[in-house]
Design an enzyme around this catalytic site. Structure first.
Site, mmCIF file in Angstrom:
data_model
loop_
_atom_site.group_PDB
_atom_site.id
_atom_site.type_symbol
_atom_site.label_atom_id
_atom_site.label_comp_id
_atom_site.label_asym_id
_atom_site.label_seq_id
_atom_site.Cartn_x
_atom_site.Cartn_y
_atom_site.Cartn_z
ATOM 1 N N ASN A 142 -1.248 3.742 5.592
ATOM 2 C CA ASN A 142 -2.419 3.885 5.008
ATOM 3 C C ASN A 142 -2.770 5.289 5.057
ATOM 4 O OD1 ASN A 142 -2.645 1.457 4.070
ATOM 5 N ND2 ASN A 142 -4.345 0.740 5.245
ATOM 6 N N HIS A 143 -2.210 6.241 4.895
ATOM 7 C CA HIS A 143 -2.565 7.724 5.165
ATOM 8 C C HIS A 143 -2.455 8.612 4.137
ATOM 9 C CE1 HIS A 143 -2.005 5.587 8.925
ATOM 10 N NE2 HIS A 143 -3.316 6.080 9.229
ATOM 11 N N ASP B 246 0.786 -1.007 0.065
ATOM 12 C CA ASP B 246 0.057 0.001 0.164
ATOM 13 C C ASP B 246 0.725 1.187 0.033
ATOM 14 O OD1 ASP B 246 0.887 -0.975 2.646
ATOM 15 O OD2 ASP B 246 -0.651 0.642 3.517
ATOM 16 N N GLU B 247 0.200 2.311 -0.547
ATOM 17 C CA GLU B 247 0.917 3.676 -0.163
ATOM 18 C C GLU B 247 2.430 3.647 -0.844
ATOM 19 O OE1 GLU B 247 -1.467 6.055 3.128
ATOM 20 O OE2 GLU B 247 0.172 4.666 3.906
ATOM 21 N N VAL B 248 2.553 3.147 -1.913
ATOM 22 C CA VAL B 248 3.845 3.392 -2.791
ATOM 23 C C VAL B 248 4.057 4.914 -2.851
ATOM 24 C CG1 VAL B 248 5.475 2.831 -4.504
ATOM 25 C CG2 VAL B 248 4.072 0.874 -3.480
#
Lengths: 555, 597
Positions: free
Chosen positions: B1-2, A304-306
């Site tokens: 996750n932000h 997530d969030e690369v």
């Protein structure tokens, strides 16, 4: 009449309000015996004998059966089914009238464990002298029960802040009370790497907060075995490490430089460098170790969030990009070097965060993510993203932040934040921050109340075909603002709200949402959980359950 | 996750750059026009005291000395039982505490050098009673030679000195007890009233929780426990003259405060230098009285919101409707008994009489009040009739009356200031931030500040009422307020940054005696009490003790972050389940978790 079981069973039949006391020597036996049930049976014998639950509003006007119940018999048709995805958790439970024994039948040991929990919740301290001070259970009751969704989980982040092993065990126990069956262990993150892996011990050595804040392989086995004894799967998730500086880009930089894009979604920067071959050697060591420690068929690969700016911090990456390479290719390199290894060498189904497919900034094509061996976990845009995932043919786990993120609405935690330093009401037109309607600094504000969690329909807007691809959901606790001191209150009873919705739904027989009816039941269940040692937060003043309906918004 | 947070932060930063430039100019101007607080210390030490003292120096190079196993705290002049118990308590704490700082202090410890043998406490006025405005100043000195002293005007100041001393001790590498040496602290509070309000009416809290909370208040140098004892939901205090109120109004037999419990709480608080201000909220918030005296309570037992779409139809601000009927003689009989009992149980000079949120809809349902209104009476006259009876009675007990601001400022139901003379009345504000504080002090009243948008610790937790369809919305909810009337959640920085004398003239500011953070307990009970209060109450404690600015006049929230991380860590070690303010990672990388570098 009132039967307080949370989550509410699919079907209960109890024609007359008669309770039977349990004998002081009440016992549980499996016929035939099965090793997977040994711990659960021992636990529930002890637990049921000792617990004396007094409902907030105890049932009145009931009769006591003459014959006490001295035995609960479990029969399991297929005792060999291993714990894993899609396991059958159905059971039936009956306490025949005027019988000294009660029965639970289940297809698997895991269903029998759900039945044991139900039986424990049927018992309460009524009857007084006439019951010999023992708990009583409904007599002449038949329960038939099974979950709507096979995947009902909690994600706990043990990297932002560390949780001692006993807190994890305690949480798994509380999950079993609520028939939740997946502990998604977000073990590591940029902030710390608390798990000691046999092949790459240096990750924990350099990456954990302190020698006292590490999970040894012994700890992990204890957690996995304890969870299995309660029918709870443990799915590990690893975010890749910062212990080998040469394989990590942008490590130890300030996360939000003034003159350029932020290097991470929150303080603590660093990403694996897909162009460094050593990154894959380390990653494979990590994954191999993990699969040895965690038997579950699912392995969570994160992703997530690369952050593109973080990669661009690295000169090799910059050259790659200047020669026509793309960010998507970088991610694909990484996925292609790790995913097949997990699938073919380690025989795992890989769970990724939705970002890997949906972006928005960096993503890989579906060809790099074969559907048979990939599950995607959604966290953005509510039902919309679930739809995108299943429409693309993937199985989905739903953790939509707007419903299921238990850390939301607690303000911001970054320091030196002048936005709080406002002495006057925020003017018209300016975005609200501190005033009602403002986020207070929490990106996913507001706080998700238990009603919000309860009301979420994770299949909203899907066709029947699409809905079949939704495995279930997970509430998530990201731990920037939580640790052992506050864990229970953050998780409970809101995770219980999700537990009921995922087990038997959030609608009554008429198809109407049943949140109003659930309020008093959840008040009572929370009360019971507290007595069981779970420091769940209260939903309402005690006055409310004592005055049913009077605390509603509409009469 | 932000991800979203990042985007918002990035946007906010651009705005802030411009604002900061502006702020710098404003600060510069304010520095030129007003003198700095004297002796303020800018530097952060490896070991700190929370709240930060007015002035603290630690001689360079920073050093610590071991504490001798035979260490004693001795009083020099006469005896006060409170001082004696405090010295014993802090001696025990010193040896029992196992505090290891998250970041090991870089200080010199001389092997084989002198150990601390004693701490001498001298107090000039041993008999000064604990009351509003008492002198709480102290001086503390720990010499490298192994001698330490505390000098204070009163026992209460000396206790603060002992607390500061305890916070300057920690455990070294081998677990050895060390204390900072070459330290000098001169300290006194900015505000005389630094409180916490706890509501035990919505939810009952066992006595042990109250004692632990008071103990932690003392550790934070807070000095007023405002005990909102009763409310519409329950009446948990046993009053000798009015036993029926608890008998019929408490949640259960095991959820009542007996006379003995109250004595224990008051005495425990006194021994920690904490005053206990009792509040029996009336005439609103009194549904719980109706079990004992149905004739005295209007609209009791009625559903609180007859028309869910019309807030004006409400009979109470939240579920549990009922308020005292000022036309009913029984009301005055009961209230008089309560005042007599409470003032004899609580020695404190302030008496909180409530008077918030008098709801028109409730009184309007009462036939006797309807008849009165038909004759031309108004609801404000009704309230005035009540206050006219209650205020002088409380004053006759030699008490100052505290009311919620509503009694004067509510737009619908209020009294004229002539019935609440400023000499004997203090008003506690909770609405409209600094605006209402200003209104109160301009009217000549002393003010206690509890502005909801800064100091309400329960806010931002959604709504607790049931059968609320608003949550059943399958769209994303980023834009909703989540159902909390005073959302969002007040972070410690929000609490810390509040200037309770904002916008006041110097003259007006003198009438602000201090502030109170408040925990209303619709959604809190024993299981989560500590985390709701701490460390956010600590943030207020420092802002009211030594302020929220550094020596240069700049807000010091950035510098306070690491100190508060440490203090929270220490509180947890002392058995308080305070919530974490950041990942542990942040404390070990100073500055890296800031929004702006």
């Amino acid at each position: 009449q009132k039967v307080f079981v949370w989550p509410k069973p699919t079907s209960i039949s109890w024609p007359s309000v008669v309770y039977a006391p349990l004998t002081p020597t009440f016992s549980i036996r499996a016929v035939p015996t099965h090793p997977a049930l040994r711990h659960a049976i021992a636990y529930y014998i002890r637990h049921i004998r000792a617990e004396r639950h007094t409902p907030l509003v105890p049932p009145a006007n009931y009769t006591l059966a003459r014959v006490p119940v001295r035995l609960l018999t479990l029969s399991v048709s297929d005792a060999q089914v291993p714990l894993g995805p899609d396991v059958d958790e159905s059971y039936t439970l009956s306490v025949p009238a005027d019988s000294a024994s009660a029965d639970i039948s289940a297809a698997t040991p895991w269903g029998a464990i759900r039945g044991l929990e139900t039986f424990s919740q049927l018992a309460w301290a009524g009857g007084g002298e006439a019951a010999g001070g023992q708990s009583i259970v409904p007599s002449g009751i038949e329960i038939s029960d099974r979950p709507l969704f096979t995947h009902r989980g909690i994600l706990l982040d043990t990297a932002r802040n560390f949780y001692p092993v006993r807190d994890i065990l305690h949480t798994i126990r509380a999950m079993a009370f609520n028939k939740l069956n997946v502990f998604h262990w977000h073990i590591t993150d940029a902030q710390s790497f608390p798990i000691v892996l046999p092949t790459v011990p240096s990750l924990a050595h350099f990456g954990s907060y302190s020698p006292f804040m590490r999970y040894t392989d012994k700890d992990v086995r204890r957690i996995v075995n304890y969870a299995a004894a309660f029918g709870v799967r443990v799915i590990p998730e690893i975010d890749m490490p910062g212990a080998y500086p040469e394989i990590v880009t942008c490590a130890n930089k300030f996360w939000a430089p003034t003159a350029s894009p932020a290097l991470a979604a929150e303080p603590c920067t660093g990403q694996l460098n897909p162009l460094n071959p050593k990154a894959y050697r380390v990653a494979q060591d990590v994954l191999r170790d993990l699969s040895a420690l965690f038997p579950d068929p699912f392995l969570h690969g994160g992703a997530d969030e690369v952050n593109t700016a973080c990669w661009e911090d690295d000169p090799v990456v910059r050259r790659f990009l200047s020669e026509g390479g793309t960010h998507d290719q970088l991610l694909e390199l990484f996925v292609n070097a790790t995913r097949p290894f997990m699938v073919h060498e380690l025989n795992r189904t890989v769970v990724y965060w939705e970002d890997v497919l949906l972006g928005p900034k960096v993503m890989v094509g579906p060809t790099a993510l074969p559907k048979e061996t990939t599950v995607l976990q959604t966290w953005n845009n509510g039902a919309e993203n679930t739809k995108r995932i299943v429409a693309a043919g993937y199985r989905a786990i739903v953790s939509s932040a707007a419903y299921y993120y238990l850390d939301c609405g607690h303000g911001g935690w970054v320091g030196n934040d002048s936005r709080y330093d406002k002495q006057e009401e925020e003017g018209d037109g300016a975005p609200l921050f501190n005033d009602p309607g403002g986020t207070g600094g929490s990106w996913c504000a507001p706080f998700k109340t238990w009603q919000r969690v309860y009301d979420y329909d994770i299949l909203h807007g899907l066709t029947e075909e699409e809905a079949n691809l939704v495995l279930g959901g997970e509430v998530a606790l990201w731990s920037e603002q939580s640790d052992a001191a506050v864990l229970d209150g953050r998780l409970w009873p809101r995770a219980a709200a999700a537990a009921e919705t995922l087990w038997s739904g959030n609608k009554g027989a008429s198809g109407r949402k049943r949140y109003a009816n659930a309020t008093d039941r959840l008040n009572d269940w929370r009360h019971r959980m507290v007595a069981r040692g779970i420091r769940a937060e209260p939903l309402q003043p005690l006055w409310c359950p004592l005055h049913p309906g009077m605390c509603n918004l509409s009469q | 996750n932000h991800t979203v947070q990042r985007h918002r932060a990035a946007r906010a930063k651009a705005q802030m750059a411009a604002k900061e430039a502006f702020l710098a100019v404003v600060l510069l101007l304010s520095l030129l026009s007003s003198p700095l607080p004297s002796g303020a210390q800018a530097s952060v030490f490896p070991v700190n005291v929370w709240p930060k003292p007015t002035s603290m120096s630690w001689a360079e190079p920073l050093a610590a000395i071991p504490v001798s196993a035979s260490f004693r705290i001795v009083g020099t002049s006469g005896n006060s039982p409170y001082l004696v118990s405090a010295t014993q308590r802090y001696t025990a704490l010193l040896f029992a505490e196992r505090y290891r700082p998250i970041v090991r202090p870089a200080v010199n410890v001389t092997a084989g050098g002198p150990a601390l043998q004693s701490l001498t406490v001298s107090v000039s006025d041993l008999s000064a009673p604990l009351q509003d405005g008492v002198d709480e100043s102290y001086e503390l000195e720990i010499l490298p030679t192994g001698v330490a002293t505390i000098t204070a005007a009163t026992v209460w100041g000396a206790m603060h000195g002992l607390e500061s001393f305890s916070q300057l001790a920690w455990r070294g590498r081998q677990g050895e007890l060390l204390v900072a040496a070459g330290v000098r602290v001169e300290d006194k509070p900015l505000y005389q009233h630094r409180g916490l309000m706890l509501d035990t009416g919505r939810t009952y809290f066992p006595v042990v929780d109250i004692l632990r909370t008071i103990d932690t208040m003392a550790a934070n140098k807070m000095n007023v426990f405002h005990w909102h004892i009763t409310d519409s939901q329950s009446f948990p205090i046993e009053l000798p003259s009015e036993p029926m109120l608890a008998e019929m109004g408490a949640y259960g037999e095991d959820m009542r405060y007996t006379v003995k419990d109250v004595q224990r709480i008051v005495e425990f608080a006194m021994s920690r230098g904490v005053r206990v201000v009792p509040e029996i909220d009336a005439p609103g918030h009194t549904a719980s009285w109706a079990g004992a005296y149905p004739e005295a309570v209007s609209c009791a037992g009625k559903f609180w919101l007859p028309d869910a779409s019309d807030w004006g139809s409400r009979l109470a601000a939240e579920p549990g409707s009922g308020q005292l009927n000022p036309l009913e003689p029984k009301t005055y009989e009961v209230v008089a008994n309560i005042i007599n009992d409470i003032t004899s149980m609580f020695p404190e000079g302030l008496y909180h009489a409530g008077a918030d949120e008098v709801t028109p809809g409730c009184w309007e349902t009462d036939p006797s009040i309807q008849a009165d209104m038909e004759k031309g009476g108004t609801l404000s006259q009704l309230l005035e009739r009540y206050v006219r009876a209650v205020h002088p009675h409380v004053v006759s007990k030699n008490r100052t009356v505290v009311f919620w601001e509503d009694v004067l400022l509510d737009v619908e139901v209020n009294v004229s200031s002539s019935v609440i003379p400023p000499a004997t009345t203090i008003l506690q504000t909770w609405n409209n931030g600094a605006n209402n504080t200003k209104l109160i002090v301009q009217a000549g009243y002393r003010a206690i500040v509890s502005s909801a948008s800064f100091y309400y610790l329960d806010c931002g937790h959604g709504d607790f009422v049931g059968n609320n369809s608003v949550y059943d919305d399958q769209r994303s909810d980023y834009k909703t307020d989540g159902g909390s009337w005073c959302g969002p959640f007040k972070t410690w920085q929000r609490v810390y940054d509040y200037d309770i004398a904002y916008g006041l003239t110097a003259e007006e500011a003198k009438l602000v005696i201090g502030g109170e953070v408040a925990l209303w307990t619709e959604q809190a009970d024993s299981t989560v009490l500590d985390a709701r209060i701490w460390p956010r109450a600590s943030a207020m404690a420092e802002a009211l003790w030594s302020g929220n600015r550094d020596a240069s006049g700049r807000k010091r929230y950035a510098e306070a972050t690491d100190r508060l991380n440490d203090w929270r860590h220490r509180m947890v070690g002392r058995g308080i389940r305070a919530e974490p303010i950041q990942p542990l990672w942040c404390r070990t990388r100073p500055g890296m978790c800031d929004l702006v570098r």
